[in-house]
Design a protein around this motif. Structure first.
Motif, PDB file in Angstrom:
ATOM      1  N   TYR A   1      -2.524  -0.011  -1.455  1.00 34.27           N
ATOM      2  CA  TYR A   1      -3.300  -0.505  -0.194  1.00 34.27           C
ATOM      3  C   TYR A   1      -1.811  -1.415   0.728  1.00 34.27           C
ATOM      4  CZ  TYR A   1      -7.983  -0.424  -2.559  1.00 34.27           C
ATOM      5  OH  TYR A   1      -8.624   0.010  -3.639  1.00 34.27           O
TER       6      TYR A   1
ATOM      7  N   ILE B   1      -4.354   1.387  -5.025  1.00 33.88           N
ATOM      8  CA  ILE B   1      -5.495   1.935  -5.279  1.00 33.88           C
ATOM      9  C   ILE B   1      -6.239   2.766  -6.492  1.00 33.88           C
ATOM     10  CG2 ILE B   1      -6.998   3.859  -4.059  1.00 33.88           C
ATOM     11  CD1 ILE B   1      -4.957   3.265  -1.092  1.00 33.88           C
TER      12      ILE B   1
ATOM     13  N   LYS C   1      -5.687  -4.844   2.055  1.00 35.47           N
ATOM     14  CA  LYS C   1      -7.127  -4.335   1.751  1.00 35.47           C
ATOM     15  C   LYS C   1      -8.083  -5.292   2.742  1.00 35.47           C
ATOM     16  CE  LYS C   1      -9.585  -3.880  -2.538  1.00 35.47           C
ATOM     17  NZ  LYS C   1      -9.950  -4.312  -3.404  1.00 35.47           N
TER      18      LYS C   1
ATOM     19  N   GLN D   1      -9.828  -3.984   5.393  1.00 33.52           N
ATOM     20  CA  GLN D   1     -10.380  -2.942   5.700  1.00 33.52           C
ATOM     21  C   GLN D   1     -11.431  -2.323   5.218  1.00 33.52           C
ATOM     22  OE1 GLN D   1      -7.737  -0.257   2.822  1.00 33.52           O
ATOM     23  NE2 GLN D   1      -6.097  -1.439   3.309  1.00 33.52           N
TER      24      GLN D   1
ATOM     25  N   MET E   1      -3.510   2.946   3.811  1.00 36.02           N
ATOM     26  CA  MET E   1      -3.012   3.080   2.138  1.00 36.02           C
ATOM     27  C   MET E   1      -1.291   3.559   2.198  1.00 36.02           C
ATOM     28  SD  MET E   1      -4.786   6.287   0.930  1.00 36.02           S
ATOM     29  CE  MET E   1      -5.953   5.847   1.492  1.00 36.02           C
TER      30      MET E   1
END
Ligand SMILES: *[C@@H]1O[C@H](CO)[C@@H](O)[C@H](O)[C@H]1NC(C)=O
Ligand SMILES: *[C@@H]1O[C@H](CO)[C@@H](O)[C@H](O)[C@H]1NC(C)=O
Length: 210
Positions: free
Chosen positions: A56, A48, A61, A64, A198
């Motif tokens: 992630y 991240i 990811k 998201q 995360m």
């Protein structure tokens, strides 16, 4: 520690995993465990942006909705018995939204689930524990969570413009067993859509013996 498929599924509804797993099992003769690795490992390694050691995951990811601009954790690595701060800035990717008109309403009931687990100094595993709190400006235990847009403090995340999620927290060492701790933080909408997910793994030294 890599997230398991079961964890990923409990944290966010992601039927796509099954769709992705089917072609693998029909074209290879690998065991299910190997398939899970193929799916989650590349995502687990994606860092991240910002001053943090988080990656992630457990939800990939690509699934998201919240596009993270940066995550600052200070001090980092996270200390024990001392207040630390996290500031997450980003915005909702409207291109990924099925229903933008209802998103602001859905954002008022979004939740944050924090899951902790650890491999202790003596090799034992700490039981996995999960806490779910509302993703809104609020306090829970010793923690405070504040949400801001670009110009003001607000109650909830907004579907338009920049959002900040600011948290102050401390980990009391007296209840903590020393080891390598993994924290997974997953924000999601009521309908199971993942906002962000995360994972952070780091060493923590506590005073609890048992
Ligand atoms: C990330 O982890 C490494 C290894 O534990 C550590 O040396 C470094 O200080 C960490 N960086 C941050 C920003 O926490
Ligand atoms: C931030 O929120 C306040 C209060 O809801 C609102 O008046 C303002 O327009 C928002 N600012 C931005 C940049 O969205």
């Amino acid at each position: 520690m890599k997230p398991t498929l079961v964890q990923a599924l409990t944290l966010c509804a992601i039927p796509t995993v099954f769709a992705a797993a089917v072609p693998l099992s029909s074209t290879t003769h690998q065991k299910p465990v190997a398939q899970i690795k193929v799916i989650t490992e590349p995502e687990g390694a994606l860092k991240i942006p910002g001053h943090n050691n988080a990656t992630y995951g457990p939800v990939p990811k690509a699934w998201q909705l919240f596009k993270i601009e940066f995550l600052e954790i200070a001090p980092s690595p996270i200390p024990v018995n001392r207040i630390f701060f996290t500031l997450l800035r980003g915005e909702i990717s409207l291109s990924k939204t099925k229903d933008p008109a209802h998103l602001d309403k859905l954002l008022t009931s979004a939740t944050l689930t924090i899951t902790s687990s650890a491999i202790l100094l003596n090799g034992d595993h700490e039981d996995t524990k999960s806490y779910t709190v509302p993703l809104r400006t609020t306090a829970f235990g010793p923690a405070h969570l504040s949400i801001r847009n670009a110009t003001a403090y607000v109650e909830h995340l907004s579907s338009s413009g920049s959002n900040d999620i600011l948290v102050d927290y401390w980990i009391p060492g007296i209840f903590l067993r020393t080891g390598t701790w993994t924290f997974e933080v997953v924000a999601e909408l009521e309908d199971g859509t993942c906002l962000f997910a995360m994972s952070l793994t780091q060493w923590l030294e506590g005073r609890a013996k048992r």
